[in-house]
Design a protein around this motif. Structure first.
Motif, PDB file in Angstrom:
ATOM      1  N   CYS A   1       0.806  -1.220   0.000  1.00 21.10           N
ATOM      2  CA  CYS A   1       0.000   0.000   0.000  1.00 21.10           C
ATOM      3  C   CYS A   1       0.841   1.273   0.000  1.00 21.10           C
ATOM      4  O   CYS A   1       2.023   1.264   0.351  1.00 21.10           O
ATOM      5  N   ILE A   2       0.177   2.355  -0.345  1.00 20.38           N
ATOM      6  CA  ILE A   2       0.691   3.704  -0.124  1.00 20.38           C
ATOM      7  C   ILE A   2       0.154   4.161   1.229  1.00 20.38           C
ATOM      8  O   ILE A   2      -1.046   4.052   1.500  1.00 20.38           O
ATOM      9  N   ILE A   3       1.026   4.652   2.097  1.00 23.60           N
ATOM     10  CA  ILE A   3       0.581   5.199   3.381  1.00 23.60           C
ATOM     11  C   ILE A   3       0.194   6.658   3.136  1.00 23.60           C
ATOM     12  O   ILE A   3       1.044   7.489   2.810  1.00 23.60           O
ATOM     13  N   ASN A   4      -1.084   6.960   3.293  1.00 29.74           N
ATOM     14  CA  ASN A   4      -1.560   8.326   3.054  1.00 29.74           C
ATOM     15  C   ASN A   4      -1.384   9.209   4.285  1.00 29.74           C
ATOM     16  O   ASN A   4      -0.997  10.369   4.169  1.00 29.74           O
ATOM     17  N   GLY A   5      -1.714   8.663   5.448  1.00 31.18           N
ATOM     18  CA  GLY A   5      -1.651   9.487   6.631  1.00 31.18           C
ATOM     19  C   GLY A   5      -1.814   8.708   7.913  1.00 31.18           C
ATOM     20  O   GLY A   5      -2.362   7.599   7.919  1.00 31.18           O
TER      21      GLY A   5
ATOM     22  N   LEU B   1       6.098  -0.812  -7.423  1.00 28.71           N
ATOM     23  CA  LEU B   1       6.342   0.613  -7.256  1.00 28.71           C
ATOM     24  C   LEU B   1       6.641   0.934  -5.794  1.00 28.71           C
ATOM     25  O   LEU B   1       6.000   0.405  -4.889  1.00 28.71           O
ATOM     26  N   THR B   2       7.610   1.788  -5.580  1.00 29.70           N
ATOM     27  CA  THR B   2       7.988   2.199  -4.236  1.00 29.70           C
ATOM     28  C   THR B   2       7.383   3.569  -3.938  1.00 29.70           C
ATOM     29  O   THR B   2       7.437   4.468  -4.777  1.00 29.70           O
ATOM     30  N   GLN B   3       6.814   3.709  -2.761  1.00 28.86           N
ATOM     31  CA  GLN B   3       6.202   4.989  -2.408  1.00 28.86           C
ATOM     32  C   GLN B   3       7.253   6.087  -2.305  1.00 28.86           C
ATOM     33  O   GLN B   3       8.276   5.946  -1.635  1.00 28.86           O
ATOM     34  N   THR B   4       6.971   7.183  -2.964  1.00 29.79           N
ATOM     35  CA  THR B   4       7.806   8.386  -2.827  1.00 29.79           C
ATOM     36  C   THR B   4       7.010   9.525  -2.200  1.00 29.79           C
ATOM     37  O   THR B   4       7.599  10.493  -1.722  1.00 29.79           O
ATOM     38  N   GLU B   5       5.681   9.418  -2.209  1.00 24.82           N
ATOM     39  CA  GLU B   5       4.840  10.488  -1.675  1.00 24.82           C
ATOM     40  C   GLU B   5       5.046  10.649  -0.169  1.00 24.82           C
ATOM     41  O   GLU B   5       5.218   9.656   0.543  1.00 24.82           O
ATOM     42  N   PRO B   6       5.006  11.876   0.325  1.00 25.61           N
ATOM     43  CA  PRO B   6       5.085  12.074   1.772  1.00 25.61           C
ATOM     44  C   PRO B   6       3.803  11.629   2.454  1.00 25.61           C
ATOM     45  O   PRO B   6       2.830  11.232   1.795  1.00 25.61           O
ATOM     46  N   VAL B   7       3.804  11.705   3.782  1.00 29.31           N
ATOM     47  CA  VAL B   7       2.697  11.182   4.585  1.00 29.31           C
ATOM     48  C   VAL B   7       2.108  12.317   5.433  1.00 29.31           C
ATOM     49  O   VAL B   7       2.832  13.094   6.051  1.00 29.31           O
ATOM     50  N   PHE B   8       0.803  12.396   5.447  1.00 33.66           N
ATOM     51  CA  PHE B   8       0.071  13.391   6.247  1.00 33.66           C
ATOM     52  C   PHE B   8       0.031  12.929   7.702  1.00 33.66           C
ATOM     53  O   PHE B   8      -0.368  11.797   7.989  1.00 33.66           O
ATOM     54  N   THR B   9       0.452  13.794   8.625  1.00 37.09           N
ATOM     55  CA  THR B   9       0.334  13.484  10.051  1.00 37.09           C
ATOM     56  C   THR B   9      -0.337  14.656  10.760  1.00 37.09           C
ATOM     57  O   THR B   9      -0.167  15.822  10.346  1.00 37.09           O
ATOM     58  N   TYR B  10      -1.070  14.357  11.812  1.00 37.09           N
ATOM     59  CA  TYR B  10      -1.873  15.387  12.481  1.00 37.09           C
ATOM     60  C   TYR B  10      -2.118  14.944  13.911  1.00 37.09           C
ATOM     61  O   TYR B  10      -2.375  13.764  14.181  1.00 37.09           O
TER      62      TYR B  10
ATOM     63  N   ILE C   1       3.761  17.313   7.401  1.00 34.48           N
ATOM     64  CA  ILE C   1       3.909  16.401   6.268  1.00 34.48           C
ATOM     65  C   ILE C   1       5.294  15.760   6.393  1.00 34.48           C
ATOM     66  O   ILE C   1       6.307  16.451   6.348  1.00 34.48           O
ATOM     67  N   GLN C   2       5.314  14.438   6.571  1.00 35.19           N
ATOM     68  CA  GLN C   2       6.562  13.726   6.848  1.00 35.19           C
ATOM     69  C   GLN C   2       7.017  12.929   5.630  1.00 35.19           C
ATOM     70  O   GLN C   2       6.188  12.370   4.896  1.00 35.19           O
ATOM     71  N   PRO C   3       8.331  12.844   5.392  1.00 35.92           N
ATOM     72  CA  PRO C   3       8.823  12.010   4.285  1.00 35.92           C
ATOM     73  C   PRO C   3       8.552  10.536   4.566  1.00 35.92           C
ATOM     74  O   PRO C   3       8.534  10.103   5.724  1.00 35.92           O
ATOM     75  N   ILE C   4       8.378   9.772   3.526  1.00 30.35           N
ATOM     76  CA  ILE C   4       8.075   8.348   3.681  1.00 30.35           C
ATOM     77  C   ILE C   4       9.219   7.610   4.358  1.00 30.35           C
ATOM     78  O   ILE C   4       9.016   6.546   4.968  1.00 30.35           O
TER      79      ILE C   4
ATOM     80  N   LYS D   1      19.253   8.340  -0.255  1.00 32.51           N
ATOM     81  CA  LYS D   1      18.743   7.640   0.932  1.00 32.51           C
ATOM     82  C   LYS D   1      17.218   7.478   0.920  1.00 32.51           C
ATOM     83  O   LYS D   1      16.665   6.767   1.727  1.00 32.51           O
ATOM     84  N   GLY D   2      16.556   8.172   0.026  1.00 26.91           N
ATOM     85  CA  GLY D   2      15.112   7.977  -0.088  1.00 26.91           C
ATOM     86  C   GLY D   2      14.756   6.890  -1.076  1.00 26.91           C
ATOM     87  O   GLY D   2      13.607   6.567  -1.284  1.00 26.91           O
ATOM     88  N   HIS D   3      15.766   6.313  -1.686  1.00 26.07           N
ATOM     89  CA  HIS D   3      15.544   5.292  -2.709  1.00 26.07           C
ATOM     90  C   HIS D   3      15.640   3.914  -2.063  1.00 26.07           C
ATOM     91  O   HIS D   3      16.681   3.539  -1.544  1.00 26.07           O
ATOM     92  N   ASP D   4      14.534   3.161  -2.028  1.00 25.06           N
ATOM     93  CA  ASP D   4      14.572   1.868  -1.344  1.00 25.06           C
ATOM     94  C   ASP D   4      14.235   0.707  -2.273  1.00 25.06           C
ATOM     95  O   ASP D   4      13.719  -0.307  -1.856  1.00 25.06           O
ATOM     96  N   ASN D   5      14.551   0.864  -3.562  1.00 18.55           N
ATOM     97  CA  ASN D   5      14.370  -0.267  -4.468  1.00 18.55           C
ATOM     98  C   ASN D   5      15.487  -1.282  -4.329  1.00 18.55           C
ATOM     99  O   ASN D   5      15.345  -2.445  -4.665  1.00 18.55           O
ATOM    100  N   GLY D   6      16.652  -0.805  -3.847  1.00 19.85           N
ATOM    101  CA  GLY D   6      17.801  -1.683  -3.730  1.00 19.85           C
ATOM    102  C   GLY D   6      17.831  -2.416  -2.398  1.00 19.85           C
ATOM    103  O   GLY D   6      16.838  -2.539  -1.708  1.00 19.85           O
TER     104      GLY D   6
END
Length: 915
Positions: free
Chosen positions: A556-560, A589-598, A645-648, A746-751
């Motif tokens: 999944c993509i973590i939205n928030g 596909l690897t998530q690159t979108e940031p995550v909503f936190t509140y 808004i936090q990085p994945i 460091k944000g690349h986690d395909n490897g």
């Protein structure tokens, strides 16, 4: 006698000829959902034989011939007469005496047929009458040909003016005008009212509490049964007010007033004549046997009869239930819960309505296309389903309509729950929501029952409840608050392991029932489907749930993630969060979108026992910002300090996902989450530690009961990590090569990740010239930071996927299949403190092999996997307890963390005789 019989037969043939001649044997003229019969030469018996009017014994009135009928025949087993029309020639309507005779004739037909209203006309004048009015209250009374007293009133508009509207069934506008007026009359007229009412919204909140209190005081039944009793009687009065309950199949009057008039045997009259008929109108589900009523606490004795009458009196005093406040519809059970005894027994079924509304808003349910499938696998009383229906209706998305007498839903709703009582309540809730549709189609109750039965299902025939249902990639939207208790989990796991279907469906290691439900929901989302799941805080930080978090990230993509305040739920201080995820359309596909936190502090009501409404509510702002973020994830700027808004990269499976810790104390003070003037006191810390100690004592007692033997008699094998028959070690493959790390994203986690002494990977690489270590889910590895002052003997990672380590980390695998790797992982968490690893005494290969491990044995002297699992379970509980020191003690607690953790581990291990 013979001649009279012959005459009757010929007359019957003549009447049949009229129906044939006018082509009315199959159906009348279409008037909206109704049929119009312009007759006059056909008697009641013949109309009954052709299923044009209700099937009942009309006795001495059987040969009477009404001129016109408006009939709802969509359900041939429950035909409803809407109106009787009497046509008179002007010469038959030109005196008061003639008008009186015509009005009485029409009213008699209306009463015989249980019609909603009557119309008498000579083509110029139109008189509309209410035949439902009680005879003793009627303005116009008379004795009919059979010596029965009857009465009627003229119908007036909301200003008190007599209705004199004409009608025209030959034009579309004329039909539309008639139907609009008929709808107003049906919703307004009753046995005590002949005036079209302005919409009178009623909120029976106080009534609910009065009735519940009466039932509980008189019966002593558990709160849930008392609630069921109120709901059943509410539904009875409600259906009576809607005109659904008139007479049963035996012709016995079953409306509310008839039961109320059954002096001294009210309850018996209801049980004998009404209750089973309601179940007949709304047939029970063939799957679970539930219907819209299912629980009456009152017994057939005189005292209960008096109680039943007093409850009916409460309902009578309250008045009409036709037009119920939408707010009460959505909060029926929540309002009932507040202020009543037995919250603990009832609260498990309720998610606070404000929380549900916020989630439904975040889900943008108003934008769902037709035929979308929505599910809640732990639906309770159906809050998420009902609130979705309400919001869609507010956006003019009316999901329900009739097509060829079939009730159609544009959205496919489904909810499951183990408890059949909550399913009954959920069905009752939706019946109330659909009141307008029920009122206009009172004879199609079986269609409503079919809808309710298809939406809500009890899964109580299986030990694991709705987990028994497996529907991979079926749902577009899932919203749920699954159970998050560990009680009975071993029973769940055992049942699943014995099912060939379930054991291949639930394959992800996790702790608590919520872990199983989360896995289920992820598997059952369609690609691009979305879920909103309320989860306990333990899921976000427990090592035992690392695999589940990894599963979520892979799928999944973590939205928030949204933090809810403690005491959001009625009977627990448990900290909870809202997790929003979307199923990937392509798992590669690897998530690159940031995550909503509140961080939510206020939910629109006080968080004490009273749950009083307040104007303080962060939920609406949270949902609004989430929706803004969803439309522009990379470019969104938070509107206030509650949102970040936090990085994945913050959401690695091994990390804590406790988003509250990513706000500083200063930021929390600004938001009012923490008090700037409040200081951490030793007394407060000691008080909290005493509470923790008490909880640990409870664990010790439970542990002793589970083992069923004194601690000093438990058998263990003492070994070391250096035992080469049990453990195999791996050393770092890479030196600290700045060149490699500096070229990595460091944000690349395909490897494949590289671990150093830190907890998280420092980089991901696709190739390094050396083969990585390759653990699996079945054969995991454990690695430990080996170098430095702060990291030596810490930053322990549980590996199930390929990885590299450098010279500042050491790893090993467990060779014996009777040793649970998670047991070893939990057992060694305190080795830094116990062995004193630091920059001088490093956690290198020689030193770590000296670490002692005690492994429990069964009576035959074999490694005991069940006792290992018990240790894992209690380790995680200890971890939860340490976190309960709380945010206000956070700074001070961190200073004491080593001592606290050491104390707790020593305390717990002593209970198991483990040193």
């Amino acid at each position: 006698m013979r001649d009279r019989r012959k005459k009757f037969i010929l007359w019957g043939d003549e009447m049949s000829e009229e129906l044939i001649q006018k082509r009315l044997t199959e159906r009348g003229q279409k008037i909206g959902n109704y049929e119009y019969y312009n007759i006059g030469a056909t008697n009641l018996n013949e109309l009954k034989a052709h299923k044009i009017i209700p099937d009942r014994n009309y006795g001495s009135y059987a040969l009477q011939k009404p001129d016109g009928l408006i009939v709802d025949r969509r359900n041939k087993n429950n035909i409803q007469v809407i109106a009787v029309i009497e046509f008179k020639k002007p010469s038959e309507f030109n005196s008061n005496k003639k008008k009186k005779e015509a009005l009485e004739q029409c009213n008699t037909y209306c009463e015989l047929l249980s019609a909603k209203f009557g119309i008498i006309t000579d083509g110029n004048q139109y008189i509309w009458i209410n035949p439902q009015i009680k005879t003793e209250n009627a303005t116009y009374k008379y004795i009919d040909d059979q010596d029965i007293e009857r009465g009627y009133d003229y119908i007036t508009d909301s200003n008190g003016n007599q209705i004199v509207n004409n009608f025209d069934f030959n034009t579309e506008d004329g039909i539309k005008s008639f139907l609009q007026l008929a709808e107003s009359l049906i919703s307004s007229l009753g046995n005590d009212n002949s005036q079209i009412r302005k919409l009178d919204i009623s909120n029976p909140k106080v009534l609910a509490k009065q009735v519940w209190q009466s039932v509980w005081l008189a019966t002593g039944d558990d709160p849930k049964k008392c609630l069921m009793t109120f709901i059943e009687l509410f539904i009875f009065k409600y259906l009576s007010d809607l005109g659904v309950l008139n007479k049963n199949h035996l012709g016995v009057s079953i409306d509310f007033d008839s039961v109320y008039a059954a002096e001294n045997y009210w309850l018996r009259y209801y049980r004998s004549n009404v209750r089973e008929y309601i179940k007949k109108l709304f047939p029970e589900s063939i799957i679970d046997g539930t219907t819209i009523i299912n629980g009456l606490s009152l017994k057939d004795d005189h005292n209960q009869d008096e109680l039943f009458f007093s409850i009916l009196t409460n309902f009578r005093k309250f008045g009409d239930l036709k037009n119920i406040d939408p707010e009460f519809k959505s909060r029926l059970f929540e309002e009932f819960l507040k202020g009543t005894t037995g919250k603990k027994q009832l609260a498990q079924f309720f998610t606070p309505r404000n929380v549900i509304k916020a989630i439904v808003k975040m889900a943008k349910v108003e934008d769902l296309p037709d035929n979308s499938i929505i599910n809640d696998p732990a639906c309770g009383v159906g809050g998420f389903i009902l609130e979705t229906m309400i919001r869609r209706k507010q956006y003019n998305k009316n999901d329900f309509y009739f097509d060829n007498n079939k009730l159609i839903s544009k959205i496919i709703y489904s909810g499951h729950d183990y408890d059949e009582s909550t399913i009954v309540l959920a069905k009752a809730n939706i019946l109330i929501f659909l009141s307008e549709l029920v009122r206009t189609t009172p004879n199609l109750t079986e269609e409503f029952a079919l809808l309710f039965n298809n939406i809500f299902k009890s899964c109580n025939k299986s030990i694991v409840g709705s987990l028994e249902e497996t529907n991979p990639e079926k749902y577009d939207l899932i919203m749920s608050n699954p159970p998050y208790v560990t009680k009975g989990l071993s029973l769940y796991r055992s049942y699943i392991s014995k099912s060939s279907v379930l054991k291949n469906y639930y394959t992800i290691s996790s702790q608590g029932k919520e872990g199983l439900f989360i896995e289920k929901m992820v598997r059952e989302l369609k690609p691009n489907g979305t879920a909103f799941i309320i989860v306990p805080d333990g899921f976000l930080y427990r090592p035992a749930d690392t695999e589940l978090k990894r599963f979520i990230k892979n799928e999944c993509i973590i939205n928030g993630i949204i933090s809810l305040p403690t005491k959001t739920f009625y009977t627990t201080d448990k900290k909870t969060y809202i997790l929003s995820i979307t199923k990937k359309s392509d798992k590669s596909l690897t998530q690159t979108e940031p995550v909503f936190t509140y961080i939510v502090s206020n939910i629109g009501e006080t968080l004490d026992v009273n749950r009083l409404r307040t104007d303080l509510n962060d939920l609406d702002d949270m949902a609004t910002q989430f929706n803004y973020f969803s439309t522009n994830k990379f470019g969104y700027t938070p509107l206030n300090g509650r949102c970040k808004i936090q990085p994945i990269t913050m959401f690695e499976p091994e990390n804590k996902w406790l988003i509250d810790e990513w706000w500083t104390r200063e930021e929390k003070v600004v938001l009012g989450i923490e008090d700037e003037s409040e200081e951490i006191t030793n007394e407060l810390l000691i008080l909290k530690l005493e509470e923790l100690k008490s909880n640990i004592s409870d664990l010790e007692e439970k542990l002793s009961e589970t083992f069923d033997a004194p601690a000093n008699k438990l058998n263990y094998l003492t070994t070391t990590l250096g035992n080469e028959s049990m453990f195999k070690f791996y050393t770092g493959q890479l030196g600290y090569t700045k060149k490699i790390y500096s070229t990595m994203d460091k944000g690349h986690d395909n490897g494949i990740p590289i671990y150093t002494a830190t907890l998280n990977p420092v980089a991901y690489i696709d190739e390094v010239g050396r083969e990585p270590y390759r653990p699996t889910e079945e054969n995991p590895h454990i690695s430990i930071g080996s170098d430095g002052d702060g990291s030596a003997g810490t930053n322990i990672v549980y590996h199930t996927e390929p990885y590299y380590i450098n010279t500042s980390r050491i790893a090993f695998e467990i060779l014996n299949e009777k040793i649970d790797p998670m047991y070893i992982f939990c057992y060694i968490q305190d080795i830094k403190k116990k062995y004193g690893f630091d920059y001088r005494f490093k956690c290198n290969l020689n030193n770590i092999k000296k670490v002692e491990i005690k492994i429990p044995l069964d009576e035959e002297g074999n490694f005991d996997l069940e006792k290992q699992k018990l240790f894992i379970e209690n380790y995680n509980k200890i971890k939860e307890l340490t976190d309960e020191i709380g945010e206000r003690l956070f700074t001070e607690a961190r200073k004491l963390e080593d001592n606290i953790q050491s104390h707790l581990f020593d305390f717990f291990k002593s209970a198991m005789n483990v040193k």
